[in-house]
Scaffold this active site. Structure first.
Site, PDB file in Angstrom:
ATOM      1  N   ALA A  13     -78.134 -18.973-111.980  1.00 16.37           N
ATOM      2  CA  ALA A  13     -76.580 -19.927-112.711  1.00 16.37           C
ATOM      3  C   ALA A  13     -75.271 -19.752-111.389  1.00 16.37           C
ATOM      4  CB  ALA A  13     -76.085 -19.183-113.818  1.00 16.37           C
ATOM      5  N   THR A 126     -79.102  -9.276 -97.522  1.00 13.72           N
ATOM      6  CA  THR A 126     -78.372 -10.100 -97.214  1.00 13.72           C
ATOM      7  C   THR A 126     -78.073  -9.487 -95.865  1.00 13.72           C
ATOM      8  OG1 THR A 126     -75.655 -10.222 -96.997  1.00 13.72           O
ATOM      9  CG2 THR A 126     -76.871  -8.607 -97.796  1.00 13.72           C
ATOM     10  N   ASP A 127     -76.831  -9.882 -95.020  1.00 16.73           N
ATOM     11  CA  ASP A 127     -77.098 -10.124 -93.474  1.00 16.73           C
ATOM     12  C   ASP A 127     -76.085  -7.828 -93.315  1.00 16.73           C
ATOM     13  OD1 ASP A 127     -74.273 -10.481 -94.214  1.00 16.73           O
ATOM     14  OD2 ASP A 127     -74.551 -12.532 -92.909  1.00 16.73           O
ATOM     15  N   GLU A 128     -75.497  -8.210 -94.678  1.00 14.15           N
ATOM     16  CA  GLU A 128     -74.233  -7.177 -94.245  1.00 14.15           C
ATOM     17  C   GLU A 128     -74.993  -5.748 -94.275  1.00 14.15           C
ATOM     18  OE1 GLU A 128     -70.988  -7.772 -96.814  1.00 14.15           O
ATOM     19  OE2 GLU A 128     -71.033 -10.201 -96.691  1.00 14.15           O
ATOM     20  N   TYR A 151     -70.846  -2.874-101.403  1.00 13.10           N
ATOM     21  CA  TYR A 151     -71.509  -4.452-102.234  1.00 13.10           C
ATOM     22  C   TYR A 151     -72.662  -4.291-100.787  1.00 13.10           C
ATOM     23  CZ  TYR A 151     -73.576  -8.980-101.040  1.00 13.10           C
ATOM     24  OH  TYR A 151     -73.838  -9.856-100.147  1.00 13.10           O
ATOM     25  N   LYS A 155     -76.724  -3.649-102.117  1.00 11.63           N
ATOM     26  CA  LYS A 155     -77.281  -4.472-101.748  1.00 11.63           C
ATOM     27  C   LYS A 155     -78.471  -3.859-100.699  1.00 11.63           C
ATOM     28  CE  LYS A 155     -77.920  -8.545-101.757  1.00 11.63           C
ATOM     29  NZ  LYS A 155     -78.423  -9.216-103.103  1.00 11.63           N
ATOM     30  N   ASN A 180     -73.479 -15.733 -94.283  1.00  9.25           N
ATOM     31  CA  ASN A 180     -72.810 -16.332 -94.983  1.00  9.25           C
ATOM     32  C   ASN A 180     -73.089 -17.544 -95.524  1.00  9.25           C
ATOM     33  OD1 ASN A 180     -70.789 -13.638 -93.544  1.00  9.25           O
ATOM     34  ND2 ASN A 180     -69.263 -15.024 -95.666  1.00  9.25           N
ATOM     35  N   PRO A 206     -54.854 -17.444 -97.603  1.00  8.12           N
ATOM     36  CA  PRO A 206     -54.138 -16.069 -97.116  1.00  8.12           C
ATOM     37  C   PRO A 206     -55.362 -15.387 -96.879  1.00  8.12           C
ATOM     38  CG  PRO A 206     -55.201 -16.528 -99.521  1.00  8.12           C
ATOM     39  CD  PRO A 206     -55.619 -17.350 -99.062  1.00  8.12           C
ATOM     40  N   ASN A 250     -62.339 -16.113 -88.741  1.00  4.67           N
ATOM     41  CA  ASN A 250     -61.786 -17.200 -90.393  1.00  4.67           C
ATOM     42  C   ASN A 250     -60.466 -18.065 -89.605  1.00  4.67           C
ATOM     43  OD1 ASN A 250     -63.660 -15.243 -91.827  1.00  4.67           O
ATOM     44  ND2 ASN A 250     -62.387 -13.497 -91.178  1.00  4.67           N
ATOM     45  N   HIS A 277     -62.640  -3.419 -93.367  1.00  2.00           N
ATOM     46  CA  HIS A 277     -62.809  -5.435 -93.272  1.00  2.00           C
ATOM     47  C   HIS A 277     -63.743  -5.406 -91.993  1.00  2.00           C
ATOM     48  CE1 HIS A 277     -61.544  -8.753 -92.965  1.00  2.00           C
ATOM     49  NE2 HIS A 277     -62.728  -9.410 -92.818  1.00  2.00           N
TER      50      HIS A 277
END
Ligand code: NAD
Ligand code: TYD
Length: 345
Positions: A13, A126-128, A151, A155, A180, A206, A250, A277
């Site tokens: 979902a 994930t790539d992270e 996070y 993962k 992403n 932002p 970004n 970050h």
């Protein structure tokens, strides 16, 4: 005639899971069971168009609940595990639930799967897990895990169990490590739907820090096509990067959105950065491409489709933004926007 294949999709979902279910029902005569807890990110509006399909069934439940997982596993031929807490900023505020779902939830699913006759367990990582790329570094599947956010660490913990269970018990596991994603039905806490919907409302965009971090933007349908291929042809025990080669900063992304919507650049605000970050995520997809996959959307095509969908589906995101989301937004951005720097580009 053999019975149609039944897929157990967890977290169906949410953003990617709902796109994947729609994709699979359109392409195959499979049955799909969608097990989803309906956290703040789970939304049955994402699947209104398929909810009447007799091949589709929704079950509200938690992947950490072994009773419900065991019952559904007995019906399934294959599992596609999307269920996760997915937002890095929320993992910085409250990491515990990330460990619970990503680590314990994956354990519960694997335990149930090894006691059932599952022919494939496709786990969405994930790539992270690699941490961030420095300089020109582009990760391949053999690079070590160096997660840098709660996070990403959660993962990584989920994925590592998959590898161990495959080695120990021979469970037929395949791992996807996507970049992403962007596209329809993404919860507007993530950068792109947040920027697009704020721009449509003439609200500030932002940007963390100087807006110079880089992400690879994979259109969600290209991701679904890759998962379809891995479900059917991925080699057991292997992990596959899924990257689109659409790397942008970004600030580039924010400017593109404002240009597409004909909104002023003055909507951009530089706000206090995210702690820890990650600078850049970049992977090579050569291993997946060798199976025959290639992305069909470059950056512009992916952004155009995405921006158009949010412009044309205001009811979907207005409903979300008028709910508990407002409290989240105020908590996350209230002070940051008050202390923000204007865009002078
Ligand atoms: P999402 O937050 O939109 O959806 C997650 C879904 O999981 C929601 O429907 C939620 O209700 C459900 N869920 C959460 N905890 C659950 C639990 N304990 N039991 C059952 N259901 C639960 O996330 P998404 O963006 O669709 O991501 C899907 C998967 O892809 C995740 O595993 C995420 O880590 C991974 N991923 C996402 C991206 C991205 O760009 N969105 C990139 C790489 C990997
Ligand atoms: P996000 O969509 O949260 O994905 P991830 O952190 O998993 O890559 O963020 C994408 C990029 O956008 C990331 O570099 C953080 C940045 N970002 C902002 O600049 N402002 C925001 O309000 C958000 C949510 C993200």
């Amino acid at each position: 005639m053999a019975a149609p294949r039944t897929l157990l999709v967890t977290g169906g979902a949410g953003f990617i899971g709902s796109n994947f279910i729609r994709y699979m029902l359109a392409k195959y005569d499979y049955h799909v069971i969608n097990l989803d807890k309906l956290t703040y990110a789970g939304n049955l509006d994402n699947l209104r168009d398929v909810e009447g399909d007799p091949r589709y069934r929704f079950v509200r439940g938690d992947v950490c609940d072994s009773a419900v997982v065991t019952e559904l596993m007995a019906e399934a031929d294959a599992v596609i595990n999307f269920a996760a807490e997915s937002h890095v900023d929320r993992s910085i505020e409250d990491p515990g639930v990330f460990i619970q779902t990503q680590v314990y939830g994956t354990f519960v699913l694997l335990e149930a799967a090894r006691n059932a006759s599952i022919d494939r367990f496709l786990h969405i990582s994930t790539d992270e897990v690699y941490g961030h790329s420095l300089g020109d570094q582009r990760f391949t599947e053999d690079d070590p895990f160096k997660p840098r956010s709660p996070y990403a660490a959660a993962k990584a913990g989920g994925e590592l169990q998959c590898h161990a269970i495959k080695e120990t018990y021979g469970l037929p596991i395949v791992i996807a490590r996507p970049a992403n994603n962007i596209g329809p039905y993404q919860y507007p806490e993530k950068a792109i739907p947040l920027f697009v919907t704020n721009a449509l409302d003439d609200e500030p965009l932002p940007l963390y820090g100087e807006g110079l971090q880089v992400r690879d933007r994979l259109y969600v349908d290209d991701h679904c096509a890759a998962l379809d291929l891995l479900l059917h042809e991925g080699e057991i025990g292997e992990a596959y990067n899924i990257s689109a080669g659409n790397e942008r900063t970004n600030i580039d992304v924010a400017e593109t959105i404002l240009e597409m919507l004909e909104k002023p650049k003055s909507l951009i605000r530089f706000v206090e950065d995210r702690p820890g970050h990650d600078q850049r995520y970049a992977m090579s997809s050569k291993k997946l491409e060798a199976l025959g996959w290639s992305p069909q959307h470059d950056f512009e095509a992916a952004m155009e489709k995405t921006v158009a969908w949010y412009r044309d589906n205001r009811d979907w995101w207005k409903k979300i933004k008028s709910g508990e989301y407002r409290e989240y937004y105020e908590r996350m951005y209230g002070q940051r926007l008050a202390g923000s720097k204007p865009f002078k580009g």
